[in-house]
Every structure is written in structure tokens, then in C-alpha cells.
Design a protein around this motif. Structure first.
Motif, PDB file in Angstrom:
ATOM      1  N   VAL A  43       0.834  -1.206   0.000  1.00  0.00           N
ATOM      2  CA  VAL A  43       0.000   0.000   0.000  1.00  0.00           C
ATOM      3  C   VAL A  43       0.865   1.250   0.000  1.00  0.00           C
ATOM      4  CG1 VAL A  43      -1.668   1.323   1.347  1.00  0.00           C
ATOM      5  CG2 VAL A  43      -1.956  -1.142   1.104  1.00  0.00           C
ATOM      6  N   THR A  66       2.473   2.321  -3.351  1.00  0.00           N
ATOM      7  CA  THR A  66       1.682   3.010  -4.363  1.00  0.00           C
ATOM      8  C   THR A  66       1.800   4.529  -4.254  1.00  0.00           C
ATOM      9  OG1 THR A  66      -0.295   2.976  -2.936  1.00  0.00           O
ATOM     10  CG2 THR A  66       0.035   1.126  -4.440  1.00  0.00           C
ATOM     11  N   GLY A  95       3.071   4.843  -9.676  1.00  0.00           N
ATOM     12  CA  GLY A  95       1.748   4.706 -10.248  1.00  0.00           C
ATOM     13  C   GLY A  95       1.769   3.796 -11.454  1.00  0.00           C
ATOM     14  N   PRO A  96       0.623   3.249 -11.834  1.00  0.00           N
ATOM     15  CA  PRO A  96       0.607   2.286 -12.946  1.00  0.00           C
ATOM     16  C   PRO A  96       0.781   2.931 -14.314  1.00  0.00           C
ATOM     17  CG  PRO A  96      -1.615   2.667 -12.151  1.00  0.00           C
ATOM     18  CD  PRO A  96      -0.700   3.398 -11.222  1.00  0.00           C
ATOM     19  N   SER A 140      -3.025   0.989 -17.245  1.00  0.00           N
ATOM     20  CA  SER A 140      -4.372   1.037 -16.658  1.00  0.00           C
ATOM     21  C   SER A 140      -5.432   0.775 -17.718  1.00  0.00           C
ATOM     22  CB  SER A 140      -4.611   2.399 -15.995  1.00  0.00           C
ATOM     23  OG  SER A 140      -3.700   2.611 -14.949  1.00  0.00           O
ATOM     24  N   SER A 153      -8.178   4.497  -2.085  1.00  0.00           N
ATOM     25  CA  SER A 153      -7.093   5.477  -2.043  1.00  0.00           C
ATOM     26  C   SER A 153      -6.124   5.085  -0.934  1.00  0.00           C
ATOM     27  CB  SER A 153      -7.651   6.882  -1.787  1.00  0.00           C
ATOM     28  OG  SER A 153      -6.626   7.784  -1.438  1.00  0.00           O
ATOM     29  N   ALA A 154      -4.840   5.035  -1.268  1.00  0.00           N
ATOM     30  CA  ALA A 154      -3.836   4.665  -0.275  1.00  0.00           C
ATOM     31  C   ALA A 154      -3.808   5.675   0.874  1.00  0.00           C
ATOM     32  CB  ALA A 154      -2.465   4.559  -0.932  1.00  0.00           C
TER      33      ALA A 154
END
Length: 319
Positions: free
Chosen positions: A137, A140, A144-145, A150, A173-174
Motif C-alpha cells: 500500500v 503506491t 503509479g501504474p 491502466s 485510495s492509499a
């Protein structure tokens, strides 16, 4: 020595009669600060409120008032609700408003549910894979991906042109998870242990002990999620090819930012003859869309503001 000797520390914090006690390290406010603070706050308020006032007045102005002002209207004249009647009489804007409301309600409920479950699990030191999952967690926050991965993931899951693409990619949301976890960790372990001694399971502990004590953080995190879903347009722009599924914010971007005509004649609906309203100018319609996009958040925020200090600041400091 008299038994009524005055404590120097107490004397330093006690001013003349009728004045509030002031700590010794806090300076006496000067006359400039007493006058300057209200002035600065008033200026900041005007900077924030004046643009919103202009938008609202323009949305309520007639064609003659907009033409006379040469654009945005500052002094209200010939006020009318024709722009709102046209927008809410059907078409793209009405449909987009319903879609945004539904996505916000469903997305906020779903995000709150999985965030509470994950935060409670990560707040218990003995939970399974507690540290590795917490590390993932926290990771992140740094990585980011990206847009292309995505999109490929959403496409592989068959969510293109689906409302699920507006909820699932941003479901948790982290930051909200860490704040809620920190708040849960501040709940005394004695309460949880006593509930377990009485035979309560983890779900019962969460719903009957933890959640009633965490209303503040739940309210604030719920507001964060709701505002995020309400204001989101980028995922809709990426994943929704069908313009009949557009949320309100994407309509706002298309019609106002990009200056494009809305499909299906939105905003072109004539006012109801029974109301005696003439069609509103395009600028008033644009400002009315802005008002519809902003007002819901302004109406909800005052009810949640009182929970900010207890729900987020305390949780963030403990985390």
C-alpha cells in the motif's frame, strides 16, 4: 511565609480581570494584528467568493443582461431561471447529472466498505501478511501504474463503456486507507479484547466496537471519496466511448473548456411556455452547468467540516 503565596507561573498566565488567560510564551496581540487579521480574512473571502458570485449571477441572467454586460454579469439585472429550466428539462445535462449522482453514491459506498475492511485488517498487528500488504500500500505512493497499463487492464476486464470503469480503478485510495488505519490503531485494545472475551468475532468487533467510535474518520474519508467521484472526468474520457453515459464533469469539460456543442441538443431545450420563460443565452447555460457541478459539494462540506480535526488530522499524526 504566608500560605496564600502566589504561584509565579499562574501569575504569568493570568492577566488583568476580565481578560482571557494567555500562556507566557504567547505574545500580547498588537493593534496591527487585531486589525490586520480580519482585513486579510475578508480579502481572502472576497477572492474566493467573488468568482462564484459572478458565475451564479450570470447563470440567472437574461440575454439582454448578458449582452449589456458584454459577457459575465456582475450587477444582477433581469434575473431568470431559464438556464436551469432548459438544462433540467431533459437532454444530456439532465442525464449526466443523474449518472454523476448514481456513480458518486455507489462508488462512495463501495470505496468506504473496502477501505474500512482493509484498514481494520492492517490495523491489527497479528493479521495475516500484515507488514507485506502494508508495504505494498505504501509503495503506491511512490509508483503509479500509468495510463497505458491502466487502460489495458480495464480493457482486458471488459469494462470499456461500462460504469464499472469509473469506480473500480479508483475504488481505494492509499492515503485514505492509511488515515483510517491510523485512526483504528488509536482505539484502545482493551475494548477490542473485552469484546473478543465475550465471544465477538472480527466482523462483530468492527461493526459494534470500531465503527461507532470512528464516525469522524468515516465521515471525512467518505467526503474525500464523494468529492473525488463527483469531480472525476478523466476516467470517463478514457473508458467511455458512448456519450450517452457521460457524467456531468465530462459534459462540463466538453461544453465549457473545449467549447464544443453538446450532443443530442443539450441545453437547446426551449423553456416551458407555461412558465413564460424565454430561452437563456449560451453563456448563462454554461454558468448554470458550473453551478450544478459545484453546489452539491458546497452543500455537503459544512456538515462534515466539524469532523476534519478529529478524523483526519489526528489519524494522520498517529499514522
Amino acid at each position: 511565609m504566608s500560605s496564600h503565596a502566589v504561584n509565579p507561573a499562574a501569575a504569568a498566565t493570568t492577566g488583568p480581570p476580565g481578560r482571557a488567560e494567555r500562556p507566557v510564551w504567547e505574545e500580547e496581540p498588537t493593534r496591527i494584528s487585531r486589525v490586520g487579521k480580519p482585513v486579510v480574512l475578508a480579502i481572502v473571502f472576497l477572492i474566493i467568493a467573488f468568482p462564484l458570485y459572478v458565475v451564479v449571477v450570470t447563470s440567472l441572467s437574461s440575454t439582454e443582461a448578458v449582452t449589456r454586460a458584454g459577457g459575465l454579469v456582475v450587477v444582477p439585472r433581469d434575473l431568470t431561471v431559464a438556464a436551469y429550466v432548459q438544462l433540467l428539462s431533459g437532454g444530456v445535462v439532465t442525464r449526466a447529472l443523474v449518472i454523476s449522482t448514481a456513480i458518486t453514491a455507489v462508488g462512495t459506498a463501495f470505496s468506504l466498505l473496502i477501505t474500512m475492511l482493509a484498514a481494520y485488517g492492517l490495523s491489527r498487528p497479528g493479521s495475516l501478511w500484515h507488514r507485506p500488504l502494508l508495504f505494498v500500500v505504501l509503495l503506491t505512493f511512490l509508483f503509479g501504474p500509468g495510463i497505458i497499463p491502466s487502460y489495458l487492464l480495464v480493457n482486458s476486464l471488459g469494462l470499456i463503456d461500462s460504469y464499472g470503469s469509473l469506480i473500480l480503478p479508483t475504488a481505494i485510495s492509499a492515503f485514505n486507507l492509511i488515515v483510517m488505519r491510523a485512526f483504528f490503531m488509536g482505539i484502545p485494545n482493551e475494548l477490542i479484547d473485552s469484546a473478543r472475551i465475550d465471544g465477538a468475532g472480527e466482523f462483530a468487533v468492527l461493526t459494534r466496537i470500531v465503527m461507532p467510535l470512528s464516525k469522524a474518520v468515516v465521515a471525512v474519508v467518505g467526503l474525500f471519496y464523494a468529492v473525488g467521484y463527483w469531480n472525476a472526468f478523466f476516467n470517463a474520457m478514457l473508458y467511455l466511448n458512448d456519450n450517452t453515459k457521460w457524467p456531468l464533469q465530462l459534459v462540463l469539460r466538453t461544453y465549457i473548456v473545449q467549447q464544443q456543442a453538446l450532443p443530442s441538443g443539450a441545453g437547446g431545450v426551449t423553456a416551458s411556455p407555461g412558465l413564460g420563460l424565454t430561452p437563456a443565452p449560451s453563456l448563462a447555460i454554461k454558468m448554470a452547468i458550473v453551478v450544478l457541478a459545484v453546489v452539491p459539494v458546497l452543500l455537503v462540506y459544512p456538515f462534515i467540516q466539524k469532523h476534519f480535526t478529529k478524523g483526519v488530522i489526528v489519524g494522520a499524526v498517529k499514522g
